[in-house]
Design a protein around this motif. Structure first.
Motif, short mmCIF file in Angstrom:
data_model
loop_
_atom_site.label_atom_id
_atom_site.label_comp_id
_atom_site.label_asym_id
_atom_site.label_seq_id
_atom_site.Cartn_x
_atom_site.Cartn_y
_atom_site.Cartn_z
N UNK A 183 -43.99 0.02 -54.86
CA UNK A 183 -43.53 -1.35 -54.67
C UNK A 183 -42.32 -1.31 -53.75
N UNK A 184 -42.35 -1.94 -52.58
CA UNK A 184 -41.23 -1.85 -51.64
C UNK A 184 -39.96 -2.49 -52.17
N UNK A 185 -40.08 -3.35 -53.19
CA UNK A 185 -38.91 -3.98 -53.74
C UNK A 185 -38.21 -3.07 -54.73
N UNK A 186 -38.98 -2.16 -55.38
CA UNK A 186 -38.41 -1.31 -56.42
C UNK A 186 -38.82 0.15 -56.22
N UNK A 187 -38.46 0.75 -55.09
CA UNK A 187 -38.93 2.11 -54.82
C UNK A 187 -38.34 3.15 -55.75
N UNK A 188 -37.14 2.94 -56.24
CA UNK A 188 -36.51 3.98 -57.04
C UNK A 188 -37.12 4.09 -58.42
N UNK A 189 -37.91 3.10 -58.85
CA UNK A 189 -38.51 3.14 -60.17
C UNK A 189 -40.00 3.47 -60.12
N UNK A 190 -40.50 3.77 -58.94
CA UNK A 190 -41.93 3.92 -58.78
C UNK A 190 -42.36 5.36 -59.06
N UNK A 221 -31.25 2.11 -51.28
CA UNK A 221 -30.14 2.33 -52.20
C UNK A 221 -29.44 1.01 -52.49
N UNK A 222 -29.34 0.15 -51.47
CA UNK A 222 -28.77 -1.19 -51.63
C UNK A 222 -29.91 -2.15 -51.93
N UNK A 223 -29.91 -2.71 -53.12
CA UNK A 223 -30.97 -3.63 -53.53
C UNK A 223 -30.38 -5.01 -53.74
N UNK A 224 -31.07 -6.03 -53.25
CA UNK A 224 -30.62 -7.41 -53.32
C UNK A 224 -31.61 -8.24 -54.12
N UNK A 225 -31.09 -9.18 -54.92
CA UNK A 225 -31.98 -10.05 -55.67
C UNK A 225 -31.24 -10.82 -56.73
N UNK A 226 -31.96 -11.54 -57.60
CA UNK A 226 -31.32 -12.23 -58.72
C UNK A 226 -30.57 -11.23 -59.60
N UNK A 227 -29.35 -11.56 -59.96
CA UNK A 227 -28.49 -10.60 -60.63
C UNK A 227 -29.05 -10.14 -61.97
N UNK A 228 -29.66 -11.04 -62.72
CA UNK A 228 -30.23 -10.66 -64.02
C UNK A 228 -31.33 -9.62 -63.85
N UNK A 229 -32.17 -9.80 -62.83
CA UNK A 229 -33.24 -8.83 -62.58
C UNK A 229 -32.67 -7.49 -62.15
N UNK A 230 -31.62 -7.53 -61.32
CA UNK A 230 -31.01 -6.28 -60.87
C UNK A 230 -30.41 -5.51 -62.03
N UNK A 231 -29.81 -6.21 -62.98
CA UNK A 231 -29.22 -5.53 -64.14
C UNK A 231 -30.29 -4.85 -64.98
N UNK A 232 -31.43 -5.50 -65.17
CA UNK A 232 -32.53 -4.88 -65.91
C UNK A 232 -33.04 -3.65 -65.18
N UNK A 233 -33.19 -3.78 -63.87
CA UNK A 233 -33.68 -2.67 -63.06
C UNK A 233 -32.71 -1.49 -63.11
#
Length: 340
Positions: A120-127, A245-257
């Protein structure tokens, strides 16, 4: 024990508190330093998009870093920290987290950072279970695979620092002209055409982020590319980061990620991984830009326990008011007594 800013100011959702009705979700940055390769693409993209002056070629004499800190002319700063590898980390991070073959199909090495093709290009570090540190300086030094022995006695820590866009922003409290304002996305922006160069915001910032330019004295800092956000675009630094390394998005989603990422690193033998600036109950009410670190905050030049520097202002104004009333009463009493 540090005071809870929410107990001083009350619970705060920044944009609605600033008067925005039907505000969009709060947006922010999650910077995962474990996959930063120190390329400084974020610095370049920030300068190009925002018209930030260049820093020149001064290498500072003590580091590969050519910017050194966040300044009026460096709204993103990639820190280069060289240190001995912590005890218990004799193997490289690549070895700890798995060989490249564990990640499945990958792109060619010279085509960019190795990651699963179908990630997933939005969440590469968790793939998947791939080598999340592949390409990180100190984890796979130049020469690996060419007969050169791999170094395991030191490591590089890379960190792309930026304005934290605090929940309780002291800079907003002290700005006398309204140059600093809260946006509908919960971020904090400086309007340079309104700034009078007083410098109050500089001393108020608990992170030392804001700076003045020598030629005009006005304050400058990261705007989180407010113009791009309004157009539904990703901030320039996050858009340019090759490892995301720099990920942008809704803050609540970023905290979960981010929480999931830390748990993954702990499971893979990196116990020092931790989050910084993510906690809404910390001394600034949480940051709009927070980080995953691999060592103590001080190592990266960050304060371990930041607090709202204006937290005592209400008490100070109250005491000043009482003192003024007391002085006025004393003056009246002296005048009345003298006239009689």
């Amino acid at each position: 024990m540090l005071p809870d800013p929410n107990s001083l100011y009350g619970p705060l959702d920044p944009a609605p508190d600033a008067g925005y009705e039907n505000a969009p979700p709060r947006m922010g940055f999650f910077t995962d330093t474990s996959v930063c390769i120190g390329c400084k693409a974020c610095e370049v993209a920030c300068k190009e998009w925002n018209g930030v002056p260049e820093n020149g070629l001064d290498l500072l004499g003590m580091s590969y870093d050519n910017t050194g800190a966040l300044t009026a002319n460096s709204w993103r700063h990639v820190a280069f920290i060289e240190q001995p590898r912590p005890a218990g980390h004799g193997a490289s991070l690549t070895d700890v987290l798995g060989a490249p073959a564990d990640a499945g199909p990958t792109r060619p090495v010279d085509a960019g950072p190795t990651r699963p093709v179908d990630a997933d290009p939005i969440r590469p570090v968790d793939a998947g279970a791939g080598p999340q540190f592949l390409g990180m300086p100190g984890a796979q030094p130049p020469g690996r695979g060419t007969g050169v022995e791999e170094r395991t006695d030191f490591r590089w820590l890379m960190m792309s620092d930026v304005c934290k866009h605090c929940t309780h922003a002291a800079c907003l409290d002290v700005c006398p002209t309204g140059s600093l304002f809260r946006t509908e996305f919960g971020t904090v922006v400086v309007q340079e055409d309104i700034c009078n160069g007083c410098g109050y915001c500089i001393s108020a910032c608990p992170y030392g982020v804001i700076d003045q330019r020598k030629d005009d004295g006005r304050a400058w800092k990261c705007t989180l590319c407010y113009d791009r956000l309004g157009a539904g675009m990703t901030p320039a630094c996050a858009q340019a980061c090759p490892t995301e390394s720099i990920q942008y998005g809704p803050l609540d989603e970023l905290r979960e990620r981010a929480a999931a990422r830390v748990e993954t690193l702990h499971d893979r033998g990196v116990p020092e991984a931790r989050l910084y600036g993510h906690d809404p109950n910390d001394g600034v009410g949480g940051d709009g830009a927070f980080f995953l670190l691999l060592d103590e905050p001080e190592v990266y030049g960050l304060p371990p326990d930041p607090v709202v520097t204006t937290r005592d202002l209400p008490k100070m104004w109250k005491r000043a008011g009482l003192a003024a009333l007391a002085m006025a009463a004393a003056t009246v009493a002296a005048f009345v007594g003298g006239s009689s």
